[in-house]
Design a protein around this motif. Sequence first.
Motif, PDB file in Angstrom:
ATOM      1  N   PRO A 229     -15.398 -14.441 -38.144  1.00 56.84           N
ATOM      2  CA  PRO A 229     -16.021 -15.448 -37.568  1.00 56.84           C
ATOM      3  C   PRO A 229     -16.992 -15.102 -36.275  1.00 56.84           C
ATOM      4  O   PRO A 229     -18.058 -15.478 -36.033  1.00 56.84           O
ATOM      5  N   TYR A 230     -16.189 -14.110 -35.602  1.00 47.18           N
ATOM      6  CA  TYR A 230     -16.810 -13.785 -34.189  1.00 47.18           C
ATOM      7  C   TYR A 230     -18.117 -13.050 -34.778  1.00 47.18           C
ATOM      8  O   TYR A 230     -19.154 -13.021 -34.006  1.00 47.18           O
ATOM      9  N   HIS A 231     -17.938 -11.975 -35.397  1.00 48.51           N
ATOM     10  CA  HIS A 231     -18.805 -11.202 -35.864  1.00 48.51           C
ATOM     11  C   HIS A 231     -20.263 -11.699 -36.632  1.00 48.51           C
ATOM     12  O   HIS A 231     -21.424 -11.425 -36.268  1.00 48.51           O
ATOM     13  N   THR A 232     -20.091 -12.766 -37.416  1.00 43.60           N
ATOM     14  CA  THR A 232     -20.903 -13.501 -38.074  1.00 43.60           C
ATOM     15  C   THR A 232     -21.658 -14.372 -36.907  1.00 43.60           C
ATOM     16  O   THR A 232     -22.866 -14.458 -37.145  1.00 43.60           O
ATOM     17  N   CYS A 233     -21.025 -14.916 -36.182  1.00 42.90           N
ATOM     18  CA  CYS A 233     -21.555 -15.672 -35.157  1.00 42.90           C
ATOM     19  C   CYS A 233     -22.453 -14.840 -34.194  1.00 42.90           C
ATOM     20  O   CYS A 233     -23.725 -15.248 -33.952  1.00 42.90           O
ATOM     21  N   VAL A 234     -22.164 -13.664 -33.822  1.00 43.40           N
ATOM     22  CA  VAL A 234     -22.938 -12.807 -32.874  1.00 43.40           C
ATOM     23  C   VAL A 234     -24.168 -12.352 -33.793  1.00 43.40           C
ATOM     24  O   VAL A 234     -25.382 -12.464 -33.217  1.00 43.40           O
TER      25      VAL A 234
END
Length: 192
Positions: free
Chosen positions: A88-93
Amino acid sequence: MVSFRTTLLALATATAVSADYVIDPSKVTMPVKKSWCNDQRSSCKPICLQTTTGEPLTNTCDPETLTYGCVCSDGKQPNMSEYSLTIPYHTCVEWGTTCVAACGSNNECSSDCRQKHPCGAQSPTRINETTTTSTSSPTGAATATNQVFNGLAGDSDGNGDGKNAAGVLRFGDSYGLAILAGGMFAGAAMLL
């Protein structure tokens, strides 16, 4: 006729999609997706160990689709959007990067992409909170025993607000140059 199960599945899918930042996995290179999955798998166990012991029951990540699973040994699934270095962090970035690119030269739009959509831990659940036991001394004052601190060094209350740490920084600003100049002067005096 649409079945109840199909409707329920559609609602669950819509809810999951609206909660996450959606990207097209085919737009991300395979080495980057593999790196993201490596981060996800590496993050699962330490996140689970905050609340339970043992190996996670599930710790998977598919770099093709960026689907992942993290189920702790107690059967609970942590909210991975509360942590950094997770899918979720990487897709948000990545979503933020795509948003900025779509803004073109509009600086306000670009700024909003990042500031209104922060990624990673914003207000994570605190597992290790400060605990204190007090006893009464003969004079009636309470004294703390077995106190656990998890704030910044120098905090008298252990809440991490950094009030005492700021004083140390101000001291360094005020006297750092004087200490440096004094050391240089002493070094020059020794050479003579």
